[in-house]
Design an enzyme around this catalytic site. Sequence first.
Site: not given
Length: 267
Positions: A120, A219, A21, A103
């Site tokens: 996913h 990250n 994400a 997305d």
Amino acid sequence: MPKQVPSWISDVTRVAVLSGAGISTGSGIPDYRGPDGVWTRDPAAAAAFTLDTYLANPDVRARFWRTYVDHAAWQAQPNAAHQALVRLDESGIAVRVLTQNIDGLHQRAGLADRKVLELHGTMWTTTCTRCRSTFPTTAVRARVAAGEHDPHCTACGGLLKLDTVLFGQNLNPDIMGRAVAIVSNTPLLVAVGSSLLVEPAAQLCRVAVERGAHLVVINRDPTPYDQLAVEVIRADITDAVADLVDQLITPGARVRGADDARRRMPA
């Protein structure tokens, strides 16, 4: 990024990217677990992302669909990190993206569908849980916006569900098998914007390292797999991905072994 180019970058002709994400927050899509994440602000919202609860409770389904009517992803555009990965692919280095995101921004940035594995699922299609008819989610979204709280299948009346993986639902074994094959045949796996808390996708990091790959983690926050990485980068993700791509794209990398790399990288 360190100023001196690390040795593990040399002669890389195949790269796998595990994206989460965090790579899409630069496009205006909120993450789930960050300080301003969807579930951080509203922990009860996670119940709508659990398969059994979703199937059993019409109120949960209504909440789920409300979440997606005005979801930021419908208007989001690829950011510099997505575009940098396209640039890497165009340089002659074989790139495969294994994404936890739903997305579609990697494809919209320009990566071919076959080079992106959506671990996913995707939010862009919706399937009936009874007859398996599939519909564009934009059409279902329009029905919800018009007042349908819990839209059902127009073909058989069954429950509709986004083609995304909910908690309690198994990942597609064919897709996971392809993902394992990819990380088993790449010298470099870059995990970008993922908490690496969601299994089995996060396990791909361990598989890659055990098969001899170098792991780089980009990250904001620490992850359970940082200790396996040759490099952990805590920086703005869009800048960090672009910097890494710049280092990978050298005159040699653009031509040296590119055709052979594409033959060896699983589809």
